[in-house]
Design an enzyme around this catalytic site. Structure first.
Site, PDB file in Angstrom:
ATOM      1  N   GLU A   1      -3.755   4.869   3.758  1.00 37.20           N
ATOM      2  CA  GLU A   1      -3.477   6.054   2.947  1.00 37.20           C
ATOM      3  C   GLU A   1      -4.607   7.054   3.139  1.00 37.20           C
ATOM      4  O   GLU A   1      -5.762   6.673   3.360  1.00 37.20           O
ATOM      5  CB  GLU A   1      -3.371   5.671   1.469  1.00 37.20           C
ATOM      6  CG  GLU A   1      -3.069   6.862   0.552  1.00 37.20           C
ATOM      7  CD  GLU A   1      -2.826   6.466  -0.901  1.00 37.20           C
ATOM      8  OE1 GLU A   1      -2.531   7.368  -1.711  1.00 37.20           O
ATOM      9  OE2 GLU A   1      -2.945   5.270  -1.216  1.00 37.20           O
TER      10      GLU A   1
ATOM     11  N   ASN B   1      -0.058   7.271  -3.358  1.00 33.06           N
ATOM     12  CA  ASN B   1      -0.016   8.445  -4.222  1.00 33.06           C
ATOM     13  C   ASN B   1      -0.155   9.747  -3.427  1.00 33.06           C
ATOM     14  O   ASN B   1       0.393  10.777  -3.804  1.00 33.06           O
ATOM     15  CB  ASN B   1      -1.122   8.365  -5.271  1.00 33.06           C
ATOM     16  CG  ASN B   1      -0.937   7.201  -6.230  1.00 33.06           C
ATOM     17  OD1 ASN B   1       0.101   6.548  -6.245  1.00 33.06           O
ATOM     18  ND2 ASN B   1      -1.948   6.932  -7.035  1.00 33.06           N
TER      19      ASN B   1
ATOM     20  N   ASN C   1       6.961   7.150  -3.361  1.00 35.37           N
ATOM     21  CA  ASN C   1       5.968   6.153  -3.762  1.00 35.37           C
ATOM     22  C   ASN C   1       5.813   6.152  -5.277  1.00 35.37           C
ATOM     23  O   ASN C   1       5.579   7.203  -5.878  1.00 35.37           O
ATOM     24  CB  ASN C   1       4.606   6.464  -3.130  1.00 35.37           C
ATOM     25  CG  ASN C   1       3.519   5.531  -3.632  1.00 35.37           C
ATOM     26  OD1 ASN C   1       3.455   4.376  -3.234  1.00 35.37           O
ATOM     27  ND2 ASN C   1       2.668   6.015  -4.534  1.00 35.37           N
ATOM     28  N   GLU C   2       6.004   4.998  -5.894  1.00 34.42           N
ATOM     29  CA  GLU C   2       5.727   4.803  -7.325  1.00 34.42           C
ATOM     30  C   GLU C   2       6.228   5.958  -8.181  1.00 34.42           C
ATOM     31  O   GLU C   2       5.484   6.498  -9.016  1.00 34.42           O
ATOM     32  CB  GLU C   2       4.223   4.582  -7.529  1.00 34.42           C
ATOM     33  CG  GLU C   2       3.722   3.301  -6.903  1.00 34.42           C
ATOM     34  CD  GLU C   2       2.252   3.007  -7.176  1.00 34.42           C
ATOM     35  OE1 GLU C   2       1.559   3.874  -7.752  1.00 34.42           O
ATOM     36  OE2 GLU C   2       1.789   1.924  -6.807  1.00 34.42           O
TER      37      GLU C   2
ATOM     38  N   TYR D   1      -1.547  -5.692  -7.957  1.00 32.66           N
ATOM     39  CA  TYR D   1      -2.966  -5.897  -7.672  1.00 32.66           C
ATOM     40  C   TYR D   1      -3.548  -6.817  -8.738  1.00 32.66           C
ATOM     41  O   TYR D   1      -3.102  -6.825  -9.878  1.00 32.66           O
ATOM     42  CB  TYR D   1      -3.733  -4.577  -7.689  1.00 32.66           C
ATOM     43  CG  TYR D   1      -3.349  -3.598  -6.612  1.00 32.66           C
ATOM     44  CD1 TYR D   1      -2.482  -2.546  -6.897  1.00 32.66           C
ATOM     45  CD2 TYR D   1      -3.854  -3.710  -5.329  1.00 32.66           C
ATOM     46  CE1 TYR D   1      -2.143  -1.631  -5.905  1.00 32.66           C
ATOM     47  CE2 TYR D   1      -3.524  -2.807  -4.338  1.00 32.66           C
ATOM     48  CZ  TYR D   1      -2.668  -1.760  -4.621  1.00 32.66           C
ATOM     49  OH  TYR D   1      -2.334  -0.861  -3.652  1.00 32.66           O
TER      50      TYR D   1
ATOM     51  N   GLU E   1       2.405  -3.094  -1.445  1.00 29.51           N
ATOM     52  CA  GLU E   1       1.033  -2.967  -1.944  1.00 29.51           C
ATOM     53  C   GLU E   1       0.695  -4.249  -2.676  1.00 29.51           C
ATOM     54  O   GLU E   1       1.292  -4.555  -3.701  1.00 29.51           O
ATOM     55  CB  GLU E   1       0.861  -1.749  -2.874  1.00 29.51           C
ATOM     56  CG  GLU E   1       0.906  -0.408  -2.176  1.00 29.51           C
ATOM     57  CD  GLU E   1       0.500   0.755  -3.074  1.00 29.51           C
ATOM     58  OE1 GLU E   1      -0.349   0.540  -3.971  1.00 29.51           O
ATOM     59  OE2 GLU E   1       1.031   1.863  -2.880  1.00 29.51           O
TER      60      GLU E   1
ATOM     61  N   GLN F   1      -5.783  -2.018   1.074  1.00 26.83           N
ATOM     62  CA  GLN F   1      -5.443  -1.223   2.249  1.00 26.83           C
ATOM     63  C   GLN F   1      -6.121  -1.823   3.477  1.00 26.83           C
ATOM     64  O   GLN F   1      -6.502  -2.997   3.428  1.00 26.83           O
ATOM     65  CB  GLN F   1      -5.837   0.231   2.025  1.00 26.83           C
ATOM     66  CG  GLN F   1      -5.012   0.893   0.921  1.00 26.83           C
ATOM     67  CD  GLN F   1      -5.233   2.401   0.828  1.00 26.83           C
ATOM     68  OE1 GLN F   1      -5.791   3.054   1.679  1.00 26.83           O
ATOM     69  NE2 GLN F   1      -4.781   2.967  -0.293  1.00 26.83           N
TER      70      GLN F   1
END
Length: 566
Positions: free
Chosen positions: A69, A114, A214-215, A286, A340, A409
């Site tokens: 990212e 993001n 994304n999200e 996460y 993720e 990442q």
């Protein structure tokens, strides 16, 4: 422990979601350090494959993906640093490329995250000197656009990785997605495809897998939506993209995490509406040791059992996807893209963001936003590596539904690879469990029968100390056993029986190829630029007989891998 969903008690925080670590419990305050003492002299656990064991599924190559990212130094100072001594003609760091290949990464999600929700993909194509400089609202940084899809395609060709491309559903949508699709995959002869050719890439990039946003459920996300709003938007975009190229594999945004109030219902709403043109739904999770600042024993034990949360996560999303299939009288399963996952000490980021918001609220500001600052550069411990090894075991044991995953990442930002400006690149502790699975998990995945002592956790109750997975490539006659001891205090000795592997009687014998152990007496030990090999896997003392049986002792907080062949 504070929760946001009654099913989950160890969910993570996220940018825009402020959550403090829970107050120490009585169990926490009785021990300030994690003990790794104890001795298991006789076997007290076992791992076995019965003769009638059926595989979970074939091991999908995309399970060993990663994520790049435009965040912090992941791109600038990570994969791209033109002034670095190892940089090639494109500005790509060769030392980082070498480590990416050693890591075994197969597919890389790009450019966010993001970041993508306020991104114009056209800003990153053509001559670098003509590209505009923009503000990135996600991470409050200045984006120079020195790297874009043209450059990342060239990087992926050198790295040998597939690209999973994300499109902006925050400030843009249908038209921009179709234009980008034509640019990257179109045959010469149309406007956008010819622009790609003019920019030096004659052949179509053949990007097959696309994340549609994304999200989008997250209030921190630029252009975030309700479930119904996103369901309608993704339905239109997915439909149009498949009209343009029916062979695409499209990923809808799932929930940003199990802590979201609409977790489960979001997936059901979105997948029911857009079922016909979707192939995957994303999963994000996460984990971190919530007692890392005080090194409390109970928090460490909960952290070591994080895969319990991931298992429930997979079950919840799979159930929502199946309900959507039934509602559409469909025949295909929507697969999960766990695009993720990993260890992220997000409490540190939340503190930084709180400070930034407090400062930003005091009047107007005109100072420039920073370029590629040091953000989210977690330094991982031996325990973090064991947890990531445990999470990889969970992904493999559920690869019938989880057909793609991106460890987040890749470089510098919550990453297995660190790269110093103008200096060396080095492996974090988490590098090793990922690389072992990525390079050697082939063929079919098996969930073996496990007999194990239990450990008590405050988050999940009593859970098995030992977890494991086996992969076996019958044609190549190579296999891999991955196992973890999630007990924070006690070693366990296990007997391993692989005699039930298919085709084994006809193979004659099994032999050990390599066995290694990752463990440190100090579970908080780390690798650093000054000591890059402080934590590395060591040879595991193990002997395998011809029928595939052996005994191994796993210290407290440890991970092992056993490679074998027929």
């Amino acid at each position: 422990m504070t929760t946001h969903n009654s099913q989950y008690s160890a969910e993570t925080t996220h940018p825009g979601k402020q959550e403090s670590s829970p107050a120490p419990t009585a169990a926490d305050t009785t021990a300030s350090n994690v003990s790794t003492t104890g001795n298991a002299t006789t076997p007290d656990a076992s791992i076995a494959l019965n003769a009638d064991a059926t595989p979970v599924a074939d091991v999908p190559p995309r399970l060993f993906g990663s994520f790049v990212e435009h965040l912090g130094r992941c791109v600038y100072g990570g994969i791209y640093e033109p002034s670095h001594p190892t940089a090639d003609e494109n500005g790509f760091r060769q030392d980082v490329l070498d480590l990416v290949k050693e890591l075994g990464v197969t597919c890389v999600r790009y450019p966010g995250g993001n970041f993508v929700s306020n991104y114009n993909w056209e800003d990153g194509i053509g001559p670098r000197e003509n590209r505009p400089v923009r503000r990135d609202l996600a991470w409050h940084c200045t984006e120079t656009n020195e790297m874009g899809i043209d450059d990342f395609y060239r990087w992926s060709q050198k790295a040998g990785t597939e690209i999973m491309l994300a499109v902006n559903m925050g400030t843009r949508g249908l038209k921009a997605a179709l234009d980008e699709l034509e640019y990257v995959n179109g045959a010469p002869g149309t406007a956008w495809a010819d622009q790609r050719v003019a920019n030096g890439i004659e052949e179509p990039m053949d990007i097959k897998m696309w994340c549609i946003g994304n999200e989008m459920d997250g209030p921190w996300q630029v252009g975030h939506m309700s479930p119904e709003e996103y369901a309608g938007a993704v339905d239109k975009v997915a439909h149009a993209m498949k009209l343009a190229e029916s062979g695409l594999e499209l990923v809808a945004c799932g929930s940003s995490g199990a802590y979201m109030p609409t977790f489960g219902t979001w997936e059901k709403t979105v997948l029911t509406k857009a079922y016909e043109n979707l192939d995957f739904v994303s999963c994000h999770a996460y984990y971190f040791d919530r007692g890392h600042k005080t090194r409390t024993a109970a928090s460490m034990q909960d952290f070591l059992a994080s895969s319990e949360d991931m298992t429930k996560f997979i079950a919840t999303v799979s159930d929502a996807a199946d309900q959507a299939r039934e509602a559409n009288n469909g025949t295909k399963d929507i697969a999960l893209s766990f695009d993720e996952w990993g260890v992220w000490y997000s409490d540190k980021w939340n503190e930084q963001e709180d400070q930034w918001k407090a400062e930003a609220a005091q009047g107007l500001h005109h100072e420039p936003w920073p370029k590629s600052p040091h953000l989210l550069e977690d330094i991982y411990t031996a325990a973090d590596a064991v947890v990531e090894g445990s999470l990889m075991i969970t992904l493999l044991k559920h690869c019938d539904r989880v057909r793609s995953a991106s460890r987040a990442q890749l470089v510098n930002v919550i990453a297995p690879i660190m790269a110093e400006e103008h200096g060396p690149a080095w492996r974090q502790t988490t590098f090793y469990p990922f690389a072992e699975a990525a390079l050697h998990a082939r063929g079919q995945a098996y969930a073996p029968a496990i007999s194990s002592p239990t450990i008590h956790t405050e988050a999940y109750g009593d859970v098995p100390a030992i977890d494991a997975v086996v992969t076996w490539d019958e044609q190549a006659r190579t296999g891999l056993l991955l196992a973890v001891n999630r007990d924070a205090n006690t070693p366990h000795t296990l007997t391993i029986d692989l005699s039930g592997l298919p085709g084994l009687p006809g193979l004659g014998t099994l032999a050990l190829s390599k066995a290694q152990l990752l463990h440190e007496d100090d579970p908080y030990r780390t690798n650093t630029a000054e000591a890059p090999e402080a934590v590395t896997p060591q040879p595991l003392d193990i002997a395998m007989n011809a029928t595939g049986t052996c005994t191994a002792t796993l210290p407290a907080i440890s991970w092992i891998s056993v490679e074998f062949h027929g």
